[in-house]
Design a protein around this motif. Structure first.
Motif, PDB file in Angstrom:
ATOM      1  N   PRO B  14       0.837  -1.213   0.000  1.00  0.00           N
ATOM      2  CA  PRO B  14       0.000   0.000   0.000  1.00  0.00           C
ATOM      3  C   PRO B  14       0.864   1.253   0.000  1.00  0.00           C
ATOM      4  N   ARG B  16       0.442   3.973   1.476  1.00  0.00           N
ATOM      5  CA  ARG B  16       0.618   4.577   2.803  1.00  0.00           C
ATOM      6  C   ARG B  16       1.820   3.985   3.517  1.00  0.00           C
ATOM      7  N   ARG B  55      -1.623  11.541   4.257  1.00  0.00           N
ATOM      8  CA  ARG B  55      -2.253  11.778   5.561  1.00  0.00           C
ATOM      9  C   ARG B  55      -2.157  10.547   6.439  1.00  0.00           C
ATOM     10  N   GLU B  56      -2.445   9.387   5.863  1.00  0.00           N
ATOM     11  CA  GLU B  56      -2.438   8.165   6.663  1.00  0.00           C
ATOM     12  C   GLU B  56      -1.030   7.854   7.176  1.00  0.00           C
ATOM     13  N   ARG B  59      -0.381  10.068  10.097  1.00  0.00           N
ATOM     14  CA  ARG B  59      -1.047   9.589  11.311  1.00  0.00           C
ATOM     15  C   ARG B  59      -0.203   8.525  12.012  1.00  0.00           C
ATOM     16  N   ALA B  63       1.612   8.417  15.747  1.00  0.00           N
ATOM     17  CA  ALA B  63       1.461   7.350  16.736  1.00  0.00           C
ATOM     18  C   ALA B  63       2.824   6.899  17.260  1.00  0.00           C
ATOM     19  N   GLY B  65       5.244   8.869  17.587  1.00  0.00           N
ATOM     20  CA  GLY B  65       5.813  10.001  18.300  1.00  0.00           C
ATOM     21  C   GLY B  65       6.872  10.761  17.522  1.00  0.00           C
ATOM     22  N   MET B  69       1.064  16.577  15.788  1.00  0.00           N
ATOM     23  CA  MET B  69      -0.002  17.213  15.023  1.00  0.00           C
ATOM     24  C   MET B  69      -0.767  18.198  15.884  1.00  0.00           C
ATOM     25  N   PRO B  71      -4.376  20.123  15.552  1.00  0.00           N
ATOM     26  CA  PRO B  71      -5.550  20.159  14.681  1.00  0.00           C
ATOM     27  C   PRO B  71      -5.703  21.504  13.995  1.00  0.00           C
ATOM     28  N   ARG B  72      -6.025  21.453  12.741  1.00  0.00           N
ATOM     29  CA  ARG B  72      -6.267  22.654  11.931  1.00  0.00           C
ATOM     30  C   ARG B  72      -5.029  23.514  11.752  1.00  0.00           C
ATOM     31  N   ASP B  84      14.027  14.330  26.676  1.00  0.00           N
ATOM     32  CA  ASP B  84      13.320  13.287  25.942  1.00  0.00           C
ATOM     33  C   ASP B  84      14.154  12.021  25.843  1.00  0.00           C
ATOM     34  N   ARG B 153       4.853  -8.310  22.574  1.00  0.00           N
ATOM     35  CA  ARG B 153       4.528  -6.957  22.994  1.00  0.00           C
ATOM     36  C   ARG B 153       5.810  -6.192  23.317  1.00  0.00           C
ATOM     37  N   VAL B 157       7.248  -2.675  21.606  1.00  0.00           N
ATOM     38  CA  VAL B 157       7.544  -1.433  22.321  1.00  0.00           C
ATOM     39  C   VAL B 157       9.011  -1.057  22.137  1.00  0.00           C
ATOM     40  N   LEU B 161      10.879   2.356  20.563  1.00  0.00           N
ATOM     41  CA  LEU B 161      11.816   3.179  21.338  1.00  0.00           C
ATOM     42  C   LEU B 161      13.149   3.332  20.612  1.00  0.00           C
ATOM     43  N   HIS B 164      13.768   6.228  18.343  1.00  0.00           N
ATOM     44  CA  HIS B 164      14.073   7.516  18.959  1.00  0.00           C
ATOM     45  C   HIS B 164      15.536   7.591  19.366  1.00  0.00           C
TER      46      HIS B 164
END
Lengths: 225, 225
Positions: B14, B16, B55-56, B59, B63, B65, B69, B71-72, B84, B153, B157, B161, B164
């Motif tokens: 895809p 995206r 856009r996708e 997004r 997520a 990080g 974003m 909004p507007r 950080d 999991r 995670v 990390l 970053h």
DNA sequence: GTTATGTTTTTTGTATATAATATACGGTAA
DNA sequence: TTACCGTATATTATATACAAAAAACATAAC
């Protein structure tokens, strides 16, 4: 068939956020069950919006791991096996320990007071047999510790893990007796935080989560999942 | 002005996902700098696609990080302060410790062999002064341990990390001397895993990350950020 | 010169239209 | 009956169009 409420558009917030929250709650609360498909058109129609914000909300759910997407096929609510929940709890255990240890070093007096207040309310809920309230206060207690850790990355990761734990509880363990030992353990953790004893706080919280994990595993075995 | 390459549409994936990977690499490698804006139209034009998949992708970056974003208003690449990165390393330290401990209990002989092979290649890179290769092998080594933990999991995670940490390295510490101590520490961790000594493995990996954190903090102080 | 306000422009938010792909179903041949 | 193929349909993927908000700019009043 997945059913979701029509949206209320009170305060201004992007539709994608409202939809995301709606679906998230529906999944966590078990209203939409594992394996069920999320179809964009039907969700959009039910909510009275177009597919675009629905898609974006679904993307975010995917990032949280609550749904699984297969390209060109669609999206379904993620299954939640006991292996999954053990995985989550292992991670959460390590991070909860870290959070409590950091909190012991960094906590502010005012945060201690907030913790004490939450703990009091927890006890009051337990005494009244208000389990739902007790669970909420349990969550609040831990959230307050996370906040006191002063590590925003940690807070973020933990809040995402929390959802899975809660979801699991709702699906499998509606009647889990959470109050057992918890009150006493919270009390001890609180004391360690007050003293700024990071080592002891870490140890206590590690035990606390391990006990929770054991309770869940035992409950699972009884239901022989 | 943000610049990204035109997309190659070789294998079917895809759009995206392709766009997401493109932007992700650009951010991590520092080609797009912290604070820079990501504008949907201009990105879409440069890549020769429509705004929708862009856009996708954005997004998903949010997520992870990597971008923020409003909004507007729009999206910009997240800043990365030393606070950080310390936050990230604290979390990573706890999880790396967990992963190593679990790996000591669950690792398969074949995974041990893979680790040994990676470690040999790491040494060879260091001897040749091939720092880039050494960093890659360092990452591979840790990834192999994560995989051996058997906790998906945790793997998820940690992989988020990692990005970053890597981004931080690229931005601030291009010349960080990673080889110092690392070879010896990896060697020791490997031995603990081979023996299935979870406690020792955990302790060693905790130290390993702490050393890395210290090195980074020291490097930061020298640059008086 | 500075501030306030109205207008234009840019950019995101949402809706809809079109394309491509996967699935389901039905028919035909072995 | 079963396996295979083709067509129809359902659903996602991408593109485009339109709406709304924010930012930039210019102009006028003080």
């Amino acid at each position: 068939m997945v059913k979701v409420p029509k949206l209320k558009l009170d305060s201004y917030q992007p539709l994608r956020d409202v939809i995301f929250e709606t679906l998230r709650k529906a999944i966590i609360s078990g209203d939409i069950k594992p394996g069920e498909r999320l179809m964009e058109v039907s969700l959009a129609e039910q909510m009275g919006v177009s597919r675009t914000p629905v898609r974006e909300a679904i993307r975010r759910l995917e990032a949280e791991g609550l749904v699984t997407m297969v390209p060109r096929k669609g999206t379904h609510v993620s299954e939640l096996s006991s292996k999954d929940i053990i995985d989550v709890l292992e991670v959460r255990g390590a991070l909860d320990k870290l959070a409590t240890s950091l909190a012991a070093k960094r906590v502010q007096p005012q945060q201690i007071r907030a913790l004490e207040s939450i703990h009091k309310q927890f006890i009051s809920c337990v005494e009244k047999g208000n389990m739902e309230g007790a669970i909420r206060k349990d969550i609040e207690f831990h959230d307050a510790i996370y906040a006191a850790s002063g590590n925003s990355r940690l807070i973020g990761v933990l809040s995402s893990l929390k959802e899975h734990v809660y979801r699991f509880r709702v699906i499998y363990l509606r009647d889990l007796n959470i109050a057992e030992h918890v009150e006493q353990e919270h009390q001890q953790i609180l004391e360690a935080l007050r003293e700024g004893n990071a080592e002891r706080a870490a140890e206590l919280s590690e035990n606390h989560i391990r006990n929770q994990m054991d309770a869940i595993v035992e409950a699972l075995n009884q239901k022989k999942l």
